[in-house]
Motif scaffolding. Sequence first.
Motif, PDB file in Angstrom:
ATOM      1  N   ASN A  18      -2.343   3.513  -0.866  1.00 32.11           N
ATOM      2  CA  ASN A  18      -1.292   2.614  -0.375  1.00 32.11           C
ATOM      3  C   ASN A  18      -0.952   1.529  -1.404  1.00 32.11           C
ATOM      4  O   ASN A  18      -0.943   0.332  -1.090  1.00 32.11           O
ATOM      5  N   ALA A  20       1.978   1.538  -3.290  1.00 30.27           N
ATOM      6  CA  ALA A  20       3.372   1.740  -3.691  1.00 30.27           C
ATOM      7  C   ALA A  20       3.994   0.494  -4.304  1.00 30.27           C
ATOM      8  O   ALA A  20       4.843   0.593  -5.197  1.00 30.27           O
ATOM      9  N   ALA A  21       3.557  -0.674  -3.864  1.00 33.14           N
ATOM     10  CA  ALA A  21       4.157  -1.916  -4.356  1.00 33.14           C
ATOM     11  C   ALA A  21       3.727  -2.262  -5.777  1.00 33.14           C
ATOM     12  O   ALA A  21       4.394  -3.057  -6.447  1.00 33.14           O
ATOM     13  N   THR A  22       2.621  -1.681  -6.239  1.00 33.75           N
ATOM     14  CA  THR A  22       2.050  -2.104  -7.522  1.00 33.75           C
ATOM     15  C   THR A  22       1.843  -0.992  -8.537  1.00 33.75           C
ATOM     16  O   THR A  22       1.723  -1.259  -9.728  1.00 33.75           O
ATOM     17  N   ARG A  24       3.527   1.381 -10.032  1.00 34.96           N
ATOM     18  CA  ARG A  24       4.431   1.557 -11.181  1.00 34.96           C
ATOM     19  C   ARG A  24       4.062   0.600 -12.312  1.00 34.96           C
ATOM     20  O   ARG A  24       4.001   0.988 -13.478  1.00 34.96           O
ATOM     21  N   SER A  47      -3.050   8.112   0.866  1.00 34.22           N
ATOM     22  CA  SER A  47      -2.060   7.061   1.124  1.00 34.22           C
ATOM     23  C   SER A  47      -1.102   7.468   2.244  1.00 34.22           C
ATOM     24  O   SER A  47      -0.763   8.643   2.405  1.00 34.22           O
ATOM     25  N   ASP A  49       1.788   5.479   2.439  1.00 33.59           N
ATOM     26  CA  ASP A  49       3.047   4.911   1.960  1.00 33.59           C
ATOM     27  C   ASP A  49       3.667   5.852   0.929  1.00 33.59           C
ATOM     28  O   ASP A  49       3.379   7.054   0.915  1.00 33.59           O
ATOM     29  N   GLU A  50       4.483   5.334   0.034  1.00 33.07           N
ATOM     30  CA  GLU A  50       5.199   6.155  -0.937  1.00 33.07           C
ATOM     31  C   GLU A  50       4.398   6.414  -2.212  1.00 33.07           C
ATOM     32  O   GLU A  50       4.944   6.970  -3.173  1.00 33.07           O
ATOM     33  N   SER A  51       3.133   6.057  -2.236  1.00 31.54           N
ATOM     34  CA  SER A  51       2.326   6.242  -3.449  1.00 31.54           C
ATOM     35  C   SER A  51       2.354   7.679  -3.972  1.00 31.54           C
ATOM     36  O   SER A  51       2.525   7.891  -5.182  1.00 31.54           O
ATOM     37  N   ASP A  98      -3.911  -2.263  -8.576  1.00 31.30           N
ATOM     38  CA  ASP A  98      -3.113  -3.487  -8.522  1.00 31.30           C
ATOM     39  C   ASP A  98      -3.457  -4.444  -9.654  1.00 31.30           C
ATOM     40  O   ASP A  98      -3.024  -5.597  -9.656  1.00 31.30           O
ATOM     41  N   ARG A 206      -6.863  -9.905  -3.747  1.00 33.46           N
ATOM     42  CA  ARG A 206      -6.182  -9.777  -2.454  1.00 33.46           C
ATOM     43  C   ARG A 206      -7.246  -9.712  -1.363  1.00 33.46           C
ATOM     44  O   ARG A 206      -8.186  -8.931  -1.451  1.00 33.46           O
TER      45      ARG A 206
END
Length: 221
Positions: A18, A20-22, A24, A47, A49-51, A98, A206
Amino acid sequence: MTSPANPPLVSVVIPVHNAAATIRAVIASVQAQTYPNWEIRAVEDGSTDESPVILATLAATDPRIHVQHLPAQSGPGPARNAGIRAAKGRFIAFLDADDLWHPEKLTRQIGWMLANHHVLTCTAYTRIIVATGTKTPIGVPAHITRADLLKTNTIACSSAIYDATHFGLRQMPALPKRQDFAFWLDLLTDADAHGLNERLMTYHARPQSVSSAKGQAAVHT
Protein backbone atom coordinates in the motif's frame (compact mmCIF):
# COMPACT_ATOMS: atom_id res chain seq x y z
CA MET A 1 34.99 8.77 -3.96
CA THR A 2 33.94 7.55 -7.40
CA SER A 3 32.46 4.36 -8.81
CA PRO A 4 35.00 1.59 -9.53
CA ALA A 5 35.99 0.86 -13.13
CA ASN A 6 33.91 -2.34 -13.16
CA PRO A 7 31.26 -1.65 -10.54
CA PRO A 8 29.68 -4.75 -8.99
CA LEU A 9 25.94 -5.21 -9.25
CA VAL A 10 23.89 -3.91 -6.33
CA SER A 11 20.48 -5.52 -5.70
CA VAL A 12 18.07 -3.04 -4.11
CA VAL A 13 15.38 -4.85 -2.12
CA ILE A 14 12.14 -2.88 -1.68
CA PRO A 15 9.14 -4.39 0.16
CA VAL A 16 5.93 -2.74 -1.05
CA HIS A 17 2.58 -2.71 0.75
CA ASN A 18 0.00 0.00 0.00
CA ALA A 19 2.72 2.44 -1.04
CA ALA A 20 0.98 4.02 -4.05
CA ALA A 21 1.54 7.52 -2.68
CA THR A 22 5.32 7.12 -2.37
CA ILE A 23 6.68 4.26 -4.48
CA ARG A 24 7.23 6.29 -7.67
CA ALA A 25 9.51 8.71 -5.83
CA VAL A 26 11.30 5.89 -4.04
CA ILE A 27 12.13 4.08 -7.28
CA ALA A 28 13.03 7.38 -8.95
CA SER A 29 15.61 7.94 -6.19
CA VAL A 30 17.28 4.67 -7.24
CA GLN A 31 17.08 5.54 -10.93
CA ALA A 32 18.78 8.86 -10.12
CA GLN A 33 21.85 7.15 -8.61
CA THR A 34 25.21 8.15 -10.05
CA TYR A 35 26.29 4.54 -9.48
CA PRO A 36 25.61 2.72 -12.78
CA ASN A 37 25.13 -0.95 -11.94
CA TRP A 38 22.04 -1.81 -9.92
CA GLU A 39 18.82 -3.77 -10.08
CA ILE A 40 15.62 -3.27 -8.10
CA ARG A 41 13.90 -6.26 -6.50
CA ALA A 42 10.50 -4.85 -5.58
CA VAL A 43 8.29 -7.30 -3.70
CA GLU A 44 4.56 -6.56 -3.82
CA ASP A 45 3.14 -7.68 -0.48
CA GLY A 46 -0.63 -7.95 -0.84
CA SER A 47 -1.38 -4.29 -1.52
CA THR A 48 -5.02 -3.20 -1.84
CA ASP A 49 -4.19 0.15 -3.46
CA GLU A 50 -2.65 0.97 -6.86
CA SER A 51 0.85 -0.22 -5.91
CA PRO A 52 0.78 -3.33 -8.19
CA VAL A 53 -0.29 -1.25 -11.21
CA ILE A 54 2.36 1.39 -10.53
CA LEU A 55 5.09 -1.25 -10.16
CA ALA A 56 4.03 -2.96 -13.39
CA THR A 57 4.14 0.34 -15.26
CA LEU A 58 7.58 1.23 -13.91
CA ALA A 59 8.96 -2.25 -14.65
CA ALA A 60 7.67 -2.04 -18.23
CA THR A 61 9.76 1.07 -18.82
CA ASP A 62 12.98 0.03 -17.05
CA PRO A 63 14.38 -3.54 -17.37
CA ARG A 64 16.41 -3.04 -14.18
CA ILE A 65 13.18 -3.11 -12.16
CA HIS A 66 11.98 -6.60 -11.25
CA VAL A 67 8.66 -7.13 -9.48
CA GLN A 68 7.66 -10.17 -7.42
CA HIS A 69 4.22 -10.79 -5.94
CA LEU A 70 3.62 -12.59 -2.66
CA PRO A 71 0.38 -14.65 -2.57
CA ALA A 72 -0.81 -12.86 0.56
CA GLN A 73 0.36 -10.05 2.80
CA SER A 74 3.27 -11.42 4.81
CA GLY A 75 4.97 -8.34 6.26
CA PRO A 76 8.22 -6.53 5.46
CA GLY A 77 10.54 -9.30 6.68
CA PRO A 78 9.22 -12.09 4.41
CA ALA A 79 8.91 -9.58 1.56
CA ARG A 80 12.56 -8.57 1.95
CA ASN A 81 13.54 -12.24 2.11
CA ALA A 82 11.78 -12.93 -1.19
CA GLY A 83 13.76 -10.10 -2.74
CA ILE A 84 17.01 -11.37 -1.26
CA ARG A 85 16.41 -14.86 -2.65
CA ALA A 86 15.93 -13.43 -6.15
CA ALA A 87 18.83 -10.99 -5.96
CA LYS A 88 21.64 -11.28 -8.50
CA GLY A 89 24.00 -8.69 -7.06
CA ARG A 90 27.15 -8.99 -5.00
CA PHE A 91 25.80 -6.29 -2.70
CA ILE A 92 22.34 -6.40 -1.11
CA ALA A 93 20.91 -2.98 -0.29
CA PHE A 94 17.65 -2.25 1.48
CA LEU A 95 15.18 0.55 0.81
CA ASP A 96 11.74 0.94 2.35
CA ALA A 97 8.84 2.01 0.14
CA ASP A 98 8.60 5.50 1.65
CA ASP A 99 12.28 6.39 2.09
CA LEU A 100 14.51 8.17 -0.42
CA TRP A 101 18.16 7.78 -1.40
CA HIS A 102 20.34 10.75 -2.28
CA PRO A 103 21.87 10.49 -5.78
CA GLU A 104 25.41 9.80 -4.54
CA LYS A 105 24.34 7.12 -2.04
CA LEU A 106 25.54 4.01 -3.86
CA THR A 107 28.61 5.66 -5.37
CA ARG A 108 29.78 6.83 -1.97
CA GLN A 109 28.84 3.75 0.04
CA ILE A 110 29.91 1.01 -2.39
CA GLY A 111 33.15 2.79 -3.25
CA TRP A 112 33.91 3.13 0.46
CA MET A 113 33.08 -0.53 1.13
CA LEU A 114 35.32 -1.74 -1.67
CA ALA A 115 38.21 0.53 -0.71
CA ASN A 116 38.12 -0.57 2.93
CA HIS A 117 36.93 -4.20 2.55
CA HIS A 118 33.84 -3.53 4.66
CA VAL A 119 31.12 -6.19 4.40
CA LEU A 120 28.25 -4.58 6.36
CA THR A 121 27.68 -0.84 6.37
CA CYS A 122 25.15 1.88 7.04
CA THR A 123 25.09 5.64 6.56
CA ALA A 124 23.89 8.74 8.33
CA TYR A 125 20.51 10.08 7.22
CA THR A 126 17.85 12.72 7.73
CA ARG A 127 14.74 11.71 9.63
CA ILE A 128 11.52 13.55 8.77
CA ILE A 129 8.47 13.31 11.02
CA VAL A 130 5.81 13.28 8.31
CA ALA A 131 3.04 14.61 10.55
CA THR A 132 4.99 17.75 11.47
CA GLY A 133 7.71 18.06 8.82
CA THR A 134 10.36 18.14 11.54
CA LYS A 135 13.80 17.22 10.19
CA THR A 136 16.53 15.68 12.35
CA PRO A 137 20.04 14.73 11.21
CA ILE A 138 20.97 11.23 12.42
CA GLY A 139 24.61 10.20 12.57
CA VAL A 140 26.28 6.82 12.78
CA PRO A 141 29.40 5.58 14.61
CA ALA A 142 32.40 4.58 12.51
CA HIS A 143 32.55 1.06 13.97
CA ILE A 144 29.63 -1.05 15.22
CA THR A 145 29.95 -4.36 17.07
CA ARG A 146 27.18 -6.71 18.12
CA ALA A 147 27.55 -5.49 21.71
CA ASP A 148 27.22 -1.89 20.50
CA LEU A 149 24.02 -2.66 18.62
CA LEU A 150 22.47 -4.38 21.62
CA LYS A 151 22.84 -1.06 23.46
CA THR A 152 21.60 1.20 20.66
CA ASN A 153 20.35 0.32 17.18
CA THR A 154 22.31 2.65 14.92
CA ILE A 155 21.61 0.85 11.60
CA ALA A 156 18.68 2.26 9.64
CA CYS A 157 17.35 -0.36 7.24
CA SER A 158 17.17 1.95 4.20
CA SER A 159 20.82 2.89 4.68
CA ALA A 160 22.20 -0.65 5.08
CA ILE A 161 24.16 -2.73 2.56
CA TYR A 162 25.81 -6.12 3.00
CA ASP A 163 28.26 -8.05 0.84
CA ALA A 164 26.77 -11.38 -0.22
CA THR A 165 30.22 -12.74 -1.13
CA HIS A 166 30.95 -12.68 2.60
CA PHE A 167 27.57 -13.51 4.13
CA GLY A 168 25.82 -15.37 1.33
CA LEU A 169 22.18 -14.50 0.69
CA ARG A 170 21.45 -14.33 4.41
CA GLN A 171 17.79 -13.67 5.21
CA MET A 172 15.84 -11.97 7.95
CA PRO A 173 14.33 -13.98 10.82
CA ALA A 174 10.61 -14.73 10.93
CA LEU A 175 9.53 -12.13 13.50
CA PRO A 176 6.42 -9.88 13.46
CA LYS A 177 8.46 -6.71 14.12
CA ARG A 178 12.05 -5.44 14.13
CA GLN A 179 13.20 -8.17 11.74
CA ASP A 180 15.90 -5.82 10.51
CA PHE A 181 17.34 -5.30 14.01
CA ALA A 182 17.47 -9.07 14.61
CA PHE A 183 19.05 -9.46 11.17
CA TRP A 184 21.87 -7.02 11.92
CA LEU A 185 22.54 -8.88 15.16
CA ASP A 186 22.79 -12.12 13.19
CA LEU A 187 25.19 -10.63 10.64
CA LEU A 188 27.28 -9.10 13.42
CA THR A 189 28.07 -12.54 14.77
CA ASP A 190 30.27 -12.94 11.65
CA ALA A 191 31.70 -9.46 11.10
CA ASP A 192 31.50 -5.94 12.52
CA ALA A 193 29.60 -3.17 10.77
CA HIS A 194 30.93 0.23 9.76
CA GLY A 195 29.13 3.54 9.49
CA LEU A 196 29.70 6.16 6.81
CA ASN A 197 28.82 9.40 8.57
CA GLU A 198 27.37 11.14 5.51
CA ARG A 199 23.63 11.78 5.25
CA LEU A 200 22.77 9.83 2.10
CA MET A 201 19.17 8.80 2.84
CA THR A 202 15.94 10.42 3.97
CA TYR A 203 13.81 8.39 6.36
CA HIS A 204 10.12 9.28 6.67
CA ALA A 205 8.74 8.45 10.11
CA ARG A 206 5.06 7.54 9.97
CA PRO A 207 3.11 6.38 13.06
CA GLN A 208 1.34 3.59 11.16
CA SER A 209 4.56 2.07 9.80
CA VAL A 210 5.66 -1.31 11.17
CA SER A 211 9.20 0.05 11.14
CA SER A 212 8.31 3.54 12.44
CA ALA A 213 10.57 3.10 15.47
CA LYS A 214 13.57 2.52 13.20
CA GLY A 215 15.25 5.82 13.92
CA GLN A 216 14.21 6.34 17.53
CA ALA A 217 17.32 4.81 19.05
CA ALA A 218 19.77 6.30 16.58
CA VAL A 219 22.63 8.63 17.39
CA HIS A 220 21.91 12.33 16.88
CA THR A 221 24.56 14.65 15.46
